[in-house]
Structures are given as C-alpha cells and as structure tokens.
Scaffold this motif. Structure first.
Motif, PDB file in Angstrom:
ATOM      1  N   ILE A   8       0.965  -1.157  -0.084  1.00 39.04           N
ATOM      2  CA  ILE A   8       0.034   0.076  -0.083  1.00 39.04           C
ATOM      3  C   ILE A   8       0.704   1.308   0.060  1.00 39.04           C
ATOM      4  O   ILE A   8       0.567   2.345  -0.833  1.00 39.04           O
ATOM      5  CB  ILE A   8      -1.058  -0.081   1.218  1.00 39.04           C
ATOM      6  CG1 ILE A   8      -2.057  -1.153   0.878  1.00 39.04           C
ATOM      7  CG2 ILE A   8      -1.698   1.351   1.469  1.00 39.04           C
ATOM      8  CD1 ILE A   8      -2.966  -1.422   2.363  1.00 39.04           C
ATOM      9  N   ARG A   9       1.787   1.360   0.783  1.00 37.62           N
ATOM     10  CA  ARG A   9       2.748   2.279   0.928  1.00 37.62           C
ATOM     11  C   ARG A   9       3.609   2.571  -0.340  1.00 37.62           C
ATOM     12  O   ARG A   9       3.775   3.614  -0.837  1.00 37.62           O
ATOM     13  CB  ARG A   9       3.837   2.133   2.072  1.00 37.62           C
ATOM     14  CG  ARG A   9       3.387   2.280   3.485  1.00 37.62           C
ATOM     15  CD  ARG A   9       4.323   2.603   4.506  1.00 37.62           C
ATOM     16  NE  ARG A   9       4.930   1.468   4.664  1.00 37.62           N
ATOM     17  CZ  ARG A   9       4.782   0.334   5.606  1.00 37.62           C
ATOM     18  NH1 ARG A   9       3.557   0.431   6.387  1.00 37.62           N
ATOM     19  NH2 ARG A   9       5.668  -0.698   5.604  1.00 37.62           N
ATOM     20  N   LYS A  10       3.903   1.524  -0.972  1.00 39.51           N
ATOM     21  CA  LYS A  10       4.561   1.751  -2.521  1.00 39.51           C
ATOM     22  C   LYS A  10       3.473   2.442  -3.430  1.00 39.51           C
ATOM     23  O   LYS A  10       4.002   3.249  -4.253  1.00 39.51           O
ATOM     24  CB  LYS A  10       5.166   0.599  -2.928  1.00 39.51           C
ATOM     25  CG  LYS A  10       6.476  -0.115  -2.302  1.00 39.51           C
ATOM     26  CD  LYS A  10       6.808  -1.443  -2.859  1.00 39.51           C
ATOM     27  CE  LYS A  10       8.111  -1.911  -2.193  1.00 39.51           C
ATOM     28  NZ  LYS A  10       8.289  -3.299  -2.758  1.00 39.51           N
ATOM     29  N   THR A  11       2.429   1.979  -3.351  1.00 38.22           N
ATOM     30  CA  THR A  11       1.186   2.435  -4.136  1.00 38.22           C
ATOM     31  C   THR A  11       1.059   3.866  -4.021  1.00 38.22           C
ATOM     32  O   THR A  11       0.983   4.941  -5.150  1.00 38.22           O
ATOM     33  CB  THR A  11       0.038   1.748  -4.043  1.00 38.22           C
ATOM     34  OG1 THR A  11       0.180   0.406  -4.381  1.00 38.22           O
ATOM     35  CG2 THR A  11      -1.063   2.401  -5.003  1.00 38.22           C
ATOM     36  N   ARG A  16       1.779   9.580  -5.531  1.00 41.11           N
ATOM     37  CA  ARG A  16       2.381  10.899  -5.107  1.00 41.11           C
ATOM     38  C   ARG A  16       3.109  11.305  -6.247  1.00 41.11           C
ATOM     39  O   ARG A  16       3.126  12.505  -6.832  1.00 41.11           O
ATOM     40  CB  ARG A  16       2.979  11.039  -3.822  1.00 41.11           C
ATOM     41  CG  ARG A  16       1.938  10.970  -2.513  1.00 41.11           C
ATOM     42  CD  ARG A  16       2.505  11.585  -1.480  1.00 41.11           C
ATOM     43  NE  ARG A  16       3.691  10.532  -0.995  1.00 41.11           N
ATOM     44  CZ  ARG A  16       3.483   9.511  -0.039  1.00 41.11           C
ATOM     45  NH1 ARG A  16       2.396   9.186   0.323  1.00 41.11           N
ATOM     46  NH2 ARG A  16       4.625   8.666  -0.170  1.00 41.11           N
ATOM     47  N   ARG A  17       3.890  10.406  -6.597  1.00 43.53           N
ATOM     48  CA  ARG A  17       4.993  11.053  -7.642  1.00 43.53           C
ATOM     49  C   ARG A  17       4.395  11.293  -8.894  1.00 43.53           C
ATOM     50  O   ARG A  17       4.862  12.286  -9.696  1.00 43.53           O
ATOM     51  CB  ARG A  17       6.074   9.906  -7.942  1.00 43.53           C
ATOM     52  CG  ARG A  17       7.101   9.844  -6.847  1.00 43.53           C
ATOM     53  CD  ARG A  17       7.939   8.694  -6.796  1.00 43.53           C
ATOM     54  NE  ARG A  17       8.810   8.575  -5.637  1.00 43.53           N
ATOM     55  CZ  ARG A  17       9.824   7.496  -5.481  1.00 43.53           C
ATOM     56  NH1 ARG A  17      10.002   6.618  -6.393  1.00 43.53           N
ATOM     57  NH2 ARG A  17      10.645   7.553  -4.484  1.00 43.53           N
ATOM     58  N   MET A  18       3.308  10.387  -9.325  1.00 44.20           N
ATOM     59  CA  MET A  18       2.657  10.709 -10.501  1.00 44.20           C
ATOM     60  C   MET A  18       1.976  11.872 -10.675  1.00 44.20           C
ATOM     61  O   MET A  18       1.663  12.559 -11.486  1.00 44.20           O
ATOM     62  CB  MET A  18       1.825   9.576 -11.006  1.00 44.20           C
ATOM     63  CG  MET A  18       2.503   8.128 -11.459  1.00 44.20           C
ATOM     64  SD  MET A  18       1.251   6.866 -11.852  1.00 44.20           S
ATOM     65  CE  MET A  18       0.545   7.386 -13.179  1.00 44.20           C
ATOM     66  N   PHE A  19       1.566  12.413  -9.251  1.00 40.98           N
ATOM     67  CA  PHE A  19       0.710  13.545  -9.285  1.00 40.98           C
ATOM     68  C   PHE A  19       1.545  14.800  -9.385  1.00 40.98           C
ATOM     69  O   PHE A  19       1.290  15.536  -9.990  1.00 40.98           O
ATOM     70  CB  PHE A  19      -0.088  13.654  -7.857  1.00 40.98           C
ATOM     71  CG  PHE A  19      -0.681  14.920  -7.477  1.00 40.98           C
ATOM     72  CD1 PHE A  19      -2.032  15.246  -8.174  1.00 40.98           C
ATOM     73  CD2 PHE A  19      -0.064  15.832  -6.508  1.00 40.98           C
ATOM     74  CE1 PHE A  19      -2.486  16.248  -7.739  1.00 40.98           C
ATOM     75  CE2 PHE A  19      -0.877  17.005  -6.339  1.00 40.98           C
ATOM     76  CZ  PHE A  19      -1.751  17.094  -7.071  1.00 40.98           C
ATOM     77  N   ILE A  20       2.796  14.614  -8.958  1.00 41.26           N
ATOM     78  CA  ILE A  20       3.661  15.622  -8.724  1.00 41.26           C
ATOM     79  C   ILE A  20       4.036  15.957 -10.234  1.00 41.26           C
ATOM     80  O   ILE A  20       4.122  17.094 -10.629  1.00 41.26           O
ATOM     81  CB  ILE A  20       4.968  15.469  -8.040  1.00 41.26           C
ATOM     82  CG1 ILE A  20       4.495  15.480  -6.322  1.00 41.26           C
ATOM     83  CG2 ILE A  20       6.108  16.306  -8.226  1.00 41.26           C
ATOM     84  CD1 ILE A  20       5.491  15.052  -5.495  1.00 41.26           C
ATOM     85  N   VAL A  21       4.635  14.561 -11.025  1.00 39.27           N
ATOM     86  CA  VAL A  21       4.975  14.900 -12.414  1.00 39.27           C
ATOM     87  C   VAL A  21       3.763  15.547 -13.126  1.00 39.27           C
ATOM     88  O   VAL A  21       3.991  16.343 -14.002  1.00 39.27           O
ATOM     89  CB  VAL A  21       5.424  13.654 -12.806  1.00 39.27           C
ATOM     90  CG1 VAL A  21       5.695  13.745 -14.504  1.00 39.27           C
ATOM     91  CG2 VAL A  21       6.594  13.035 -12.301  1.00 39.27           C
TER      92      VAL A  21
END
Length: 640
Positions: A8-11, A16-21
């Motif tokens: 879950i944490r990895k997801t 979050r990274r995809m959101f930032i990008v």
C-alpha cells in the motif's frame, strides 16, 4: 500482514510521484500557453515591428540644398537636373563585355575602367556602381538608345548644385563638394543627414550657412529578402528643400565688377552707406565653382592653383594691403578731432622732408609749395601728411582709425577667411616686436605705409562712414527678415542712434566729436575728384546725378632705391611684381550720397590711372540701379 501494508505504501508513493509529475506538466503547459498568449496577443505590436525591421529597409537620399538668391530674387546658387549612369552588377550577364561597350560609347579611360572593376569587387552584387555623375544630354540619349544591349545599366536623373553665373559669385558663395570624415564628425546635422553622394559647403556662404541650406533627406522604403536585397518599393517620403537665403548683392553690379577687373588681380567692394548692405563684393581673378561639383580634374586644378594672379584668394576679405593715400582722410579727420590742426594750417612741400638724417619723399619730386588741408588732400601731398602725422602721433591716429573700422573684421563670422588687418600703435609694436616706436614710423603711417594693413572691404566701410556724416554702420550681406528702410536708417543716424539687431537696443554710434570736421573732410575729398589738379580729376563726372567724390591711393610693395627714383621708370619698364598697388575709395552721388566703394588693382601703378577710371564707369551703373533697389525695398515693406 506486514507485506500488505508495504504494498500500500509503495502504491501511495507512486501515486504521489505521478501526481507531482502531472502537476509539473500542467504547470509547464500553462506557462507555455501563457507565454504564447503574451507573445501573440499582448506583445503583438512589438514583435510585428521587429519582424518588419528585418523585412523592411529604409534608404535615405541626398537632401536638396536651398537656393541662394540676390537682392532681386535671381537664383545665384541653385539646383539642376543631372544625368547619371549606374551599373547593377547582379543584373549584368557579361561584365567585361558591358565595360567594353560603355568605354566605346562614353569614351571612358583605362583608369576609369579599372576604378569600376575595383568598385565591383568592394560592393555587394545588387549595389549600384556610379559610372558617371554628370552625363551630357547627348551621352544620356545615346545610353538610352543602346539600353537593349546594355543589360544591368541604369540611366538615372537626379539633382545637383549649380552656379548659373559661373565665376561671378565664387568668392562670396564658395562651392560644395563631398565632405571628408572630419567635416562629418564636426557637424551634428551633417552626421544625421549624411548619405553617400551628398555634398556640403566647402567655402564662403555655402559653408557658413550649411545648417540652413542642407535640407532634409527623402526616404525610400523597400521590402528586402534575408540577404538584404531589395524586392519591392513600399513607400517614398519626400524630403524638404533647405531654406532660401537672400543676399543684399546686386548681380548686375557684381557682374560689372568682374568685367572691369578682367585679366587684373584686385578687388571691388560697394556698400550702402546707411543700411550697410553689401551691394557688390568681387575678387579678381575668380574661378568657376561648378568645376568642383563632380570632382575637378588634375589639369584644371593645377591651372587654378598655379595662376600667378592667385584666384583662390578672396582679396576682398583676405587680401591685406597698405592703404596708401586712401588713409589720408582719416589722418586729417583725426588731427581735426584732436585739435592738432585746423583748416588754416599750412605746410611748405619741397618734395621731401628731412628727419634725423632720414629723407621722406613726397610723390611730387619738386614739391607742391605751400598747401592747406584742402589742397593737400586734393593733390595728395605726402609732405603735408608727414607733418600732420608727426604732430598727431600714431596712438591718437589709431583710435580714430579703429572707430572707422580699420583693423577689425567687417562681416564678423560670415566668412572664415576674413582677416582683421592691422592699424599699429606704440603698444602693438612693443608687445609684438619687442621694440619701441620711432617717429619715422609715425610719418609713413600717416601716408598709409609701414606696418598698417587693411582689407579692401575695410576701406569701403571707412569711406561709407565718412560719407554718411560720421556714423557707424553694421555691414551685412544677408537680407534681414525685417529690413530697416533707407529713410529709417538715415533718420536714426542723424539722431546719433543706431538699432543693433543683435542686442535689440538703440546705441550711440557717432564717430565724431564735431560734425563740422566730417564736413571738412567731405569737401576736401570733393576737391580731390572734382577740382583741377585733383589726383582723380580726369575720372570725374560733371552730371550731378552721377557726381562722386573720392581719394586715390598708391601703395608701395617694395622700398624704392635712390637709383630707381633717379631713373623714374615708366610703369611698363618696372617688373610686374615690383609695381605699386593702385587704390581708390569713393562715395556718391555727392549731393545726396548713398553708396561707397573701394577699388584695388594689384600692381596697377597708381590709383589715379588704374583705379579711379574704374569707379567712373561703375558709379553710373550703381546710381542707375538705385531706383530699382528702392522700388524693391518699398514693395516689400508694403506687402509685409
């Protein structure tokens, strides 16, 4: 359980990274859109202008100079159409063949052909090469007839300076020619309007009035390609011609001066004794300024430069001469003003005067006997004026002479080449030569010799101020925007006041202490011309309409030795450069004077034989032109 939480944490991290990008991409996209909006909408005009500047070029054309006209409106420096021949190299199919054809049609020299080839290597292919700046009409027609065989050749009609009276006004107007680098740097107006082929004033009024005459550039706008080549003409903006300048000079009188001094070296100046208008100002010999417009040939330049009569010198303004006996009216006036002599004062002339072992000769070997002021002036007795100068002293004489304009510039800043001359005094010699003044120098100054140096225009001004009753005038050669009439000028002088246009105030300009003294000098000058034994009696005019008064002068150019005096040679027997200068000053008509003149004939021999007869011929024309000048002046006052 632990593994499930780790997944879950990895997801969450990935999300979050995809959101930032994604957010970053959105921000970049918004930024790009905003910038494009700013460039295309908000800054549209700025970049459209920059784009046009890359696409559109402006070419300035040489400005058209203003005309210079004489008092009656006759153009004396104008512009005319000239025919030029240009070559556009990129349009030429066979350059060598074209040059062969042009050489044959226009009779071009090998040197000219070499210059054309040199220019071709220095310019861009689409730039024009000027083959000729001044084609004759027949050459222009011939080129047009053969244009079918002259691919790349362009006949051009343009404007150039023109002096319709050729050499009549050269020393007044000067001439125009292409400017050098320093002349461009020294004048801001020339810098702003300079284009290749433009010509500027090099001398005289053409130079002095450059900023008024120069005009503004015509502008042509062209669309060009990426290489700067003209594709299409978009606009032509017409320039303004320079200002028209009107002079006080009368062309007919100026021309007559030139004819009277033909093949002589000398000068004639004519001046209105009340308004100060320069009616004529001619220096002889002259030269044709049109020769300089398109580049004077080496042969023509050497002919002018090496002429022994020195046509390049403006003798009226730059020529410095001993005034000889033309100074005697000032010597007599100074003595009267300082109460050194009166009309009853007499001197016995025996033909010479001894002073401390030195002999001072009178021009008349056997002398004039007992002479008074009037007879001494009439016969130009040197002995009388030796004695008057001795009693007066050079310092008091200097004060009077400078009052009447000697030793000062006459036309101020109008001419760069005007010299102020010299009327010496004791202080001048001590400061400049480091020696004390000696009495013998006073004597020779009294007859217009020695250190004294004057210009012909100064002598004319001196005479004008004697003629008008002893009042200062302000000579001018350009017509004022609000000219003072003859009647107003005369009235202001008789009241002892003169309106100074620079300071715009009335100032006291009486040059005398006692007006009776001026009248005495005028009567003595009348006797010199109109009574028997007067030195210019043979040149008199009995008709009161033309009757004038004057004073002759003969100025030595070298010291006469005892042997030469004994030989008493005729003029023709004396080498040209050793002959005396001939001078004459005069004003007229005597009853109601209006004009003054000065004449000098270099190495003419004597004033009575060489200069006075010229005045006789000239005064008739001057007086006959007087009514025309008055009508012109009255008409202008009425219309204004």
């Amino acid at each position: 359980m632990i593994k499930s939480n780790s997944g879950i944490r990895k997801t969450d991290v990935i999300n979050r990274r995809m959101f930032i990008v994604g957010a970053a991409k959105i921000l970049v996209f918004v930024g790009i859109v905003a910038r494009l909006f700013s460039l295309q909408i908000n800054e549209n005009k700025k970049y459209l202008t920059l784009s046009d500047k890359n696409r559109i070029r402006e070419w300035k054309l040489p400005p058209t100079r203003g005309n210079i006209v004489d008092y009656f409106g006759n153009v004396i420096a104008g512009n005319l159409k000239v025919y030029q021949l240009h070559i556009i190299p990129e349009q030429v199919e066979n350059f060598n063949y074209l040059l062969v054809r042009l050489k044959k049609l226009l009779n071009l020299s090998d040197k000219k052909i070499a210059n054309i080839n040199k220019l071709k290597s220095e310019l861009k292919p689409w730039d024009s090469i000027i083959v000729s700046e001044n084609l004759s009409w027949s050459q222009f027609v011939k080129i047009n007839n053969y244009l079918y065989d002259l691919v790349g050749v362009k006949p051009v009609m343009t404007i150039s300076r023109n002096y319709p009276f050729n050499d009549v006004y050269t020393h007044v107007l000067g001439y125009v020619s292409q400017p050098n680098e320093q002349e461009i740097l020294d004048n801001q107006t020339i810098q702003e309007r300079f284009v290749p082929g433009m010509k500027i004033g090099k001398l005289g009024l053409e130079k002095r009035l450059e900023n008024h005459l120069i005009g503004t550039n015509a502008i042509q706008r062209y669309e060009v390609n990426a290489y700067g080549k003209r594709i299409n003409q978009l606009e032509h903006q017409k320039g303004e011609q320079g200002s028209k300048i009107r002079l006080t000079v009368d062309t007919e009188i100026q021309k007559a001066c030139g004819e009277l001094l033909n093949e002589k070296a000398g000068s004639i100046s004519v001046m209105d004794i009340y308004t100060g208008d320069i009616i004529a100002m001619y220096s002889s010999p002259s030269y044709n300024p049109n020769l300089f417009l398109f580049g004077i040939s080496q042969d023509e330049w050497q002919l002018i430069r090496n002429n022994p009569l020195k046509p390049l010198i403006n003798k009226t303004l730059s020529g410095l001469y001993s005034p000889g006996s033309t100074i005697k009216p000032i010597v007599a006036l100074s003595a009267l003003e300082n109460k050194v002599i009166n009309t009853k004062f007499k001197v016995k002339c025996t033909g010479k005067m001894e002073l401390y072992g030195q002999t001072f000769h009178c021009w008349k070997e056997k002398g004039h006997g007992w002479v008074s002021l009037k007879n001494a002036m009439k016969q130009s007795c040197d002995t009388y004026f030796y004695e008057v100068a001795r009693l007066l002293g050079v310092d008091r004489l200097n004060i009077t002479a400078e009052k009447f304009g000697l030793g000062k510039k006459v036309l101020g800043d109008y001419f760069d080449n005007e010299k102020k001359g010299l009327f010496p005094n004791t202080k001048w010699k001590k400061n400049n030569l480091g020696k004390g003044w000696v009495l013998g120098e006073t004597l020779i100054t009294g007859i217009g010799q020695g250190y004294i140096q004057s210009t012909p225009l100064q002598l004319c001004m001196m005479t004008a101020q004697i003629a008008n009753g002893g009042y200062a005038i302000k000579p001018k050669i350009i017509v004022d925007s609000n000219p003072v009439s003859y009647e107003d000028a005369k009235q202001s002088m008789e009241s002892g006041l003169l309106f100074d246009t620079d300071s715009e105030v009335l100032i006291d300009k009486k040059l005398f202490k006692d007006k009776k003294n001026i009248k005495i000098i005028q009567e003595a000058m009348f006797a010199s011309t109109n009574e028997r034994f007067g030195t210019s009696y043979k040149s008199r005019i009995d008709d009161p309409k033309y009757q004038f008064v004057g004073k002759t002068g003969t100025a030595q150019v070298k010291r006469i030795s005892k042997r030469e005096r004994e030989l008493d040679l005729e003029l023709e027997q004396i080498p040209y450069k050793d002959r005396d200068h001939a001078l004459y000053v005069a004003y007229g008509p005597y009853i109601n004077p209006r004009y003054a003149l000065s004449i000098i004939v270099e190495h003419g021999g004597s004033g009575s034989k060489a200069a006075a007869p010229i005045a006789k011929k000239l005064f008739k024309l001057i007086i006959d032109r007087h009514d025309l000048r008055n009508k012109q002046s009255n008409f202008e006052r009425i219309t204004v």
